[in-house]
Design a protein around this motif. Structure first.
Motif, PDB file in Angstrom:
ATOM      1  N   HIS A 118       0.828  -1.194   0.000  1.00  0.00           N
ATOM      2  CA  HIS A 118       0.000   0.000   0.000  1.00  0.00           C
ATOM      3  C   HIS A 118       0.870   1.254   0.000  1.00  0.00           C
ATOM      4  N   ASN A 119       0.246   2.395  -0.311  1.00  0.00           N
ATOM      5  CA  ASN A 119       1.035   3.618  -0.457  1.00  0.00           C
ATOM      6  C   ASN A 119       1.354   4.273   0.891  1.00  0.00           C
ATOM      7  N   GLY A 120       2.132   5.361   0.799  1.00  0.00           N
ATOM      8  CA  GLY A 120       2.634   6.005   2.009  1.00  0.00           C
ATOM      9  C   GLY A 120       1.541   6.555   2.897  1.00  0.00           C
ATOM     10  N   GLU A 121       0.488   7.093   2.276  1.00  0.00           N
ATOM     11  CA  GLU A 121      -0.588   7.650   3.096  1.00  0.00           C
ATOM     12  C   GLU A 121      -1.254   6.558   3.934  1.00  0.00           C
ATOM     13  N   VAL A 122      -1.538   5.417   3.278  1.00  0.00           N
ATOM     14  CA  VAL A 122      -2.118   4.293   4.007  1.00  0.00           C
ATOM     15  C   VAL A 122      -1.202   3.892   5.157  1.00  0.00           C
ATOM     16  N   ALA A 123       0.106   3.852   4.872  1.00  0.00           N
ATOM     17  CA  ALA A 123       1.066   3.406   5.889  1.00  0.00           C
ATOM     18  C   ALA A 123       1.092   4.361   7.074  1.00  0.00           C
TER      19      ALA A 123
END
Lengths: 207, 207, 207
Positions: A118-123
């Motif tokens: 998943h992308n950085g925002e999700v992380a």
């Protein structure tokens, strides 16, 4: 490296234990019964991670699958019920491990989300969720406004740790191990200083 | 058609903004700190959609993945914290966009569930959830009975919108675009009239 | 066998009905409107099962997909709103079916988790969740500490039923049908006796 992972694993269980103690103590103070205390201990220790796992598609959630989390929660329950004087004397180490847990859960939460592609925002969002989700559930179940939304630098420290993990992953400046170490130490230090010097985020309504 | 989609997209972000404002204002009034205000804003704007996405298997939930929702929530937080007088003067447009958001979230929520291949019941239940889930989470976190369960025609308007979407999908009487337009307008009108004339659902306990 | 399954199915809907009644009555007593009463009834009847389905990857959750659950919840809502005197006279049968529902939800919850290939710990934790999750959500929405965490042998009876199901599955001593029957009867009997003789788990804070 192997040693570092063992260290992380030990610290994760220690953080889990501190979270479970915080749940069990709060439940005991509210007069819940034995089952209620155990349920609260487990919820604080694993609730954040379970929400994260649902959001990234890690089915079933690790908190439900790995017996170590349940065992640590039950151990914390046993201590809180049977040896409350000891738990009260553990106040300082528990605060210490709570800070360790916060830092570790934020870092491992963000890393797991990245590892699932998943992308950085999700992380970042799920790193925070992993770290503070259990405490929010505890306060909702005990029928009070989540304390982390009201005062002290707590969730913000988790946010910073998760951001460091994501930046490290994107930039490749440092090895993943070094990044997570930096994130851990930053979060832990910030939180410890905030506790010691009563740092709070501004609360706009009091202006 | 392209234009209609751009319009929907703009309206969805506007509704999201209105929801975020409602969360941020409620959080500010309860004395939460900066992080708490931002967390509430984001929760109201995205909470319903995240629950919907978990239930239909859209992993990770769009609310966590698309930066626009987060950005709009942070913008609403900034306004509420820094320019509260403006937010207070925005009361009427915010109510307006809240109604727009309600209608849009109910319609897009039901459509997304259908697009993922689920049946009409799932679509209706998740259309409502998308529209009112964030507000319910806000009230649970602020430790009060969800206002939408107590009074005013709010969730019921979302229900009607979701039912129209599902009926339209089953019957093929109208194009999908026309159906969603009818659903939107119905929900928005019903809600606006209910607000203006203080329409409430009956509350049986008061009989 | 066929007959046993029909019996289970009837009992599951009966338990669901009892749970829905408990939600609708609690909502009515708190002065919620019609939609609020229906929402609470549905939440208590299906909430636990929906959380379980999210955790085992059964998408969409059965509670959202099968119309029977919704229909039973709406029937319970209708009774509570329109024929409250009857509901009050139903107090005893409702308690009876609530105990049936608790036992059945614990057993079927654990079995479904096993059927999806998850381990015994997941099955036990989700068996309890299925049985008590709806009631916990009801109390959170009505802004009170979940009653099952405070008193009476309730969740503990569900725990024992789920443990019996998992032990039976691991040991192969008995057929799956016999195991679930033993689990059901144990949970139901324990809960009924606890109600009758006011058995409580110890509440350590009162020592």
């Amino acid at each position: 490296m192997e040693k570092l992972h063992s260290l992380y694993y030990f610290l994760e269980l220690a953080g889990c234990f501190a979270f479970a103690i915080s749940g069990a103590v709060a439940a005991r103070q509210r007069g819940l019964d034995l089952f209620g205390i155990a349920a609260l201990a487990f919820t604080v220790a694993c609730g954040g991670g379970i929400i994260r796992d649902l959001c990234i598609g890690a089915i079933p959630p690790a908190g439900l699958k790995n017996w170590q989390f349940l065992a640590v929660s039950m151990f914390a329950t046993g201590l809180t019920v049977g040896l409350y004087p000891i738990v009260q004397r553990l106040k300082r180490p528990v605060l210490f491990f709570d800070n360790v847990g916060l830092a570790l859960f934020a870092v491992t939460g963000a890393q797991k989300a990245l590892a699932y592609g998943h992308n950085g925002e999700v992380a970042i969002l799920l790193g925070i969720t992993t770290a503070v989700g259990g405490g929010v559930l505890r306060d909702v179940l005990l029928n009070r406004v989540p304390i982390i939304l009201e005062k002290e630098i707590y969730a913000s420290a988790a946010l910073i740790a998760a951001v460091i993990v994501v930046l490290g992953d994107y930039s490749n400046w440092m090895s993943s191990e070094l990044t997570s170490l930096v994130a851990l130490v930053t979060c832990f230090t910030l939180r410890t200083l905030a506790l010691r010097y009563h740092w709070n985020l501004p609360s706009p309504s009091l202006k």
